[in-house]
Design a protein around this motif. Structure first.
Motif, PDB file in Angstrom:
ATOM      1  N   VAL A 277      51.806  -9.336  31.648  1.00  2.82           N
ATOM      2  CA  VAL A 277      50.859  -8.975  32.468  1.00  2.82           C
ATOM      3  C   VAL A 277      49.588  -7.234  32.941  1.00  2.82           C
ATOM      4  CG1 VAL A 277      52.616  -7.357  33.855  1.00  2.82           C
ATOM      5  CG2 VAL A 277      50.823  -8.733  35.372  1.00  2.82           C
ATOM      6  N   SER A 278      48.936  -8.240  33.306  1.00  2.00           N
ATOM      7  CA  SER A 278      47.611  -6.959  33.317  1.00  2.00           C
ATOM      8  C   SER A 278      47.491  -6.406  34.702  1.00  2.00           C
ATOM      9  CB  SER A 278      46.501  -7.897  33.018  1.00  2.00           C
ATOM     10  OG  SER A 278      46.240  -8.411  34.142  1.00  2.00           O
ATOM     11  N   LEU A 279      47.163  -5.480  34.989  1.00  2.00           N
ATOM     12  CA  LEU A 279      47.639  -4.661  35.697  1.00  2.00           C
ATOM     13  C   LEU A 279      46.016  -3.784  35.740  1.00  2.00           C
ATOM     14  CD1 LEU A 279      50.671  -1.656  35.681  1.00  2.00           C
ATOM     15  CD2 LEU A 279      50.949  -4.388  36.961  1.00  2.00           C
ATOM     16  N   ASN A 280      45.115  -3.730  37.236  1.00  2.00           N
ATOM     17  CA  ASN A 280      44.168  -3.084  37.465  1.00  2.00           C
ATOM     18  C   ASN A 280      44.086  -1.617  37.491  1.00  2.00           C
ATOM     19  OD1 ASN A 280      41.341  -2.132  37.319  1.00  2.00           O
ATOM     20  ND2 ASN A 280      40.787  -4.089  38.775  1.00  2.00           N
ATOM     21  N   THR A 281      44.243  -0.740  36.269  1.00  2.00           N
ATOM     22  CA  THR A 281      44.071   0.649  36.535  1.00  2.00           C
ATOM     23  C   THR A 281      42.808   1.021  36.337  1.00  2.00           C
ATOM     24  OG1 THR A 281      44.742   0.434  33.675  1.00  2.00           O
ATOM     25  CG2 THR A 281      46.771   0.742  35.255  1.00  2.00           C
TER      26      THR A 281
ATOM     27  N   TYR B 171      55.425 -17.047  30.410  1.00  2.00           N
ATOM     28  CA  TYR B 171      55.353 -16.979  32.115  1.00  2.00           C
ATOM     29  C   TYR B 171      54.559 -17.009  32.299  1.00  2.00           C
ATOM     30  CZ  TYR B 171      60.591 -16.097  31.730  1.00  2.00           C
ATOM     31  OH  TYR B 171      61.542 -16.037  30.922  1.00  2.00           O
ATOM     32  N   GLY B 172      53.903 -17.385  33.431  1.00  2.00           N
ATOM     33  CA  GLY B 172      52.550 -17.121  34.394  1.00  2.00           C
ATOM     34  C   GLY B 172      52.681 -15.477  34.859  1.00  2.00           C
ATOM     35  N   THR B 173      51.812 -15.234  35.485  1.00  2.00           N
ATOM     36  CA  THR B 173      52.177 -13.354  35.735  1.00  2.00           C
ATOM     37  C   THR B 173      50.956 -13.440  36.814  1.00  2.00           C
ATOM     38  OG1 THR B 173      50.824 -12.272  33.806  1.00  2.00           O
ATOM     39  CG2 THR B 173      53.850 -12.920  33.417  1.00  2.00           C
ATOM     40  N   LEU B 174      51.163 -12.044  38.008  1.00  2.00           N
ATOM     41  CA  LEU B 174      50.275 -12.178  39.005  1.00  2.00           C
ATOM     42  C   LEU B 174      50.831 -10.507  39.383  1.00  2.00           C
ATOM     43  CD1 LEU B 174      50.519 -15.394  41.195  1.00  2.00           C
ATOM     44  CD2 LEU B 174      48.632 -14.781  39.378  1.00  2.00           C
TER      45      LEU B 174
ATOM     46  N   LYS C  21      61.592 -11.172  32.061  1.00  2.00           N
ATOM     47  CA  LYS C  21      61.784 -12.314  33.656  1.00  2.00           C
ATOM     48  C   LYS C  21      61.234 -12.803  34.536  1.00  2.00           C
ATOM     49  CE  LYS C  21      66.622 -11.237  31.843  1.00  2.00           C
ATOM     50  NZ  LYS C  21      67.920 -10.995  32.089  1.00  2.00           N
ATOM     51  N   PRO C  22      60.976 -14.188  34.785  1.00  2.00           N
ATOM     52  CA  PRO C  22      60.669 -14.504  36.135  1.00  2.00           C
ATOM     53  C   PRO C  22      60.873 -13.779  37.058  1.00  2.00           C
ATOM     54  CG  PRO C  22      62.025 -15.990  35.376  1.00  2.00           C
ATOM     55  CD  PRO C  22      62.180 -15.134  34.429  1.00  2.00           C
ATOM     56  N   GLY C  23      60.513 -13.144  37.868  1.00  2.00           N
ATOM     57  CA  GLY C  23      60.711 -12.631  39.461  1.00  2.00           C
ATOM     58  C   GLY C  23      58.924 -11.944  40.225  1.00  2.00           C
ATOM     59  N   ASP C  24      60.040 -11.210  41.190  1.00  2.00           N
ATOM     60  CA  ASP C  24      58.891 -10.486  41.725  1.00  2.00           C
ATOM     61  C   ASP C  24      59.785  -8.874  41.898  1.00  2.00           C
ATOM     62  OD1 ASP C  24      57.196 -12.353  43.734  1.00  2.00           O
ATOM     63  OD2 ASP C  24      59.335 -12.458  44.503  1.00  2.00           O
TER      64      ASP C  24
ATOM     65  N   VAL D 176      54.335  -7.942  41.500  1.00  2.00           N
ATOM     66  CA  VAL D 176      54.004  -8.067  39.946  1.00  2.00           C
ATOM     67  C   VAL D 176      54.752  -9.337  39.703  1.00  2.00           C
ATOM     68  CG1 VAL D 176      54.848  -7.931  37.829  1.00  2.00           C
ATOM     69  CG2 VAL D 176      53.162  -6.412  39.007  1.00  2.00           C
ATOM     70  N   THR D 177      54.501 -10.687  39.879  1.00  2.00           N
ATOM     71  CA  THR D 177      55.118 -11.670  39.832  1.00  2.00           C
ATOM     72  C   THR D 177      55.114 -12.404  38.505  1.00  2.00           C
ATOM     73  OG1 THR D 177      54.375 -12.338  42.521  1.00  2.00           O
ATOM     74  CG2 THR D 177      55.499 -13.995  41.205  1.00  2.00           C
ATOM     75  N   ALA D 178      56.303 -13.168  37.979  1.00  2.00           N
ATOM     76  CA  ALA D 178      56.554 -13.783  36.663  1.00  2.00           C
ATOM     77  C   ALA D 178      57.291 -15.103  36.795  1.00  2.00           C
ATOM     78  CB  ALA D 178      56.971 -12.388  35.739  1.00  2.00           C
ATOM     79  N   PHE D 179      55.986 -16.283  37.113  1.00  2.00           N
ATOM     80  CA  PHE D 179      57.128 -17.611  37.069  1.00  2.00           C
ATOM     81  C   PHE D 179      57.306 -18.123  36.096  1.00  2.00           C
ATOM     82  CE2 PHE D 179      52.692 -17.578  38.703  1.00  2.00           C
ATOM     83  CZ  PHE D 179      51.684 -18.405  37.880  1.00  2.00           C
ATOM     84  N   GLU D 180      57.689 -19.546  36.178  1.00  2.00           N
ATOM     85  CA  GLU D 180      58.100 -20.177  34.602  1.00  2.00           C
ATOM     86  C   GLU D 180      57.106 -21.196  34.457  1.00  2.00           C
ATOM     87  OE1 GLU D 180      61.807 -22.077  34.701  1.00  2.00           O
ATOM     88  OE2 GLU D 180      62.816 -20.325  34.238  1.00  2.00           O
TER      89      GLU D 180
END
Length: 243
Positions: A154-158, A227-230, A196-199, A216-220
């Motif tokens: 997952v990418s964090l805009n730092t 995983y898709g990540t946001l 793992k998926p989750g918030d 951060v969210t990861a989903f199947e």
């Protein structure tokens, strides 16, 4: 005068046949990104292509049909997400795209996702683990259907600021790690792996002493092996309310 074309699908002057032999390693093109159809090749280069063709034909290729997915055509193949050096996937076009041929390259386990579509534009996805093993001097390829979804970055805009430390916890407060491994930095983004998926809440401490928090969210995913990540930075007021 030689003519150069970019080795990209849909580029004028590049036929599907050229894309196929490029992808399975029979030709490397004039450069990693170009093909020159009007340039003569040497006898040695021709011999090398013939030898590469024989090697490909000797390998144990496996074909996935659109009908294996209960669909009429294959519209996409993703073969770069899981150990992509293990095999090469090539869509085969006759009258329509109905097949994908998988060519073993080296021992190991990779993964491909095949997208199929029927005449009513209903899409179905199938994931396969690709197992390649050398047997009797030849590479053998077998497929294993799966519904697995694997960890992803997952990418964090730092904002280009140097990062000292990243802590990760679930939104309910359960600690995952006080010091998450930074996978890479690119431009204004810092990447970490989500297993793992989750918030989650990611807390980033910068070398200048500042801190930022990210939701951060990861989903199947059914259409991807990963995983898709946001990730979204949490504003200061939201930070206060979450404490």
């Amino acid at each position: 005068m030689c003519t150069w074309h970019h080795l990209r699908k849909g580029e004028v002057g590049i036929t599907n046949d050229v894309l196929v032999i490029y992808k399975i390693g029979i030709t490397s093109g004039t450069s990693p990104t170009t093909f020159s159809p009007n340039v003569s090749i040497t006898r040695g280069q021709a011999a090398k292509m013939l030898a590469a063709t024989e090697q490909v034909m000797l390998k144990n290729t496996v074909t996935v049909e659109a009908s294996d997915l209960g669909r009429d055509t294959i519209i996409a193949v993703i073969d770069v997400q899981v150990n992509p050096s293990v095999c090469r996937a090539v869509k085969v076009k006759n009258d329509t795209l109905r097949q994908v041929q998988l060519f073993p390259v080296k021992d190991g386990t990779g993964g491909v996702v095949v997208w199929g579509r029927d005449v009513e534009f209903n899409i179905k996805y199938q994931k396969y683990y690709v197992h390649v093993k050398k047997e009797g001097g030849e590479l053998r390829l077998t497929l294993e259907k799966t519904n697995d979804t694997l960890p992803n970055e997952v990418s964090l805009n730092t904002n280009y600021k140097p990062v000292e430390n990243i802590a990760l916890a679930k939104v309910d407060g359960e600690k995952i790690s006080d010091n998450v491994k930074i996978e890479r930095n690119e431009y204004n983004f810092t990447y970490i792996m989500i297993e793992k998926p989750g918030d989650y809440i990611a807390t980033v401490r910068f070398t200048n002493g500042e801190e930022s928090r990210y939701s951060v969210t990861a989903f199947e995913s059914t259409d991807s092996f990963l995983y898709g990540t946001l990730a979204t930075e949490i504003e200061s007021a939201d930070n206060f309310n979450l404490i």
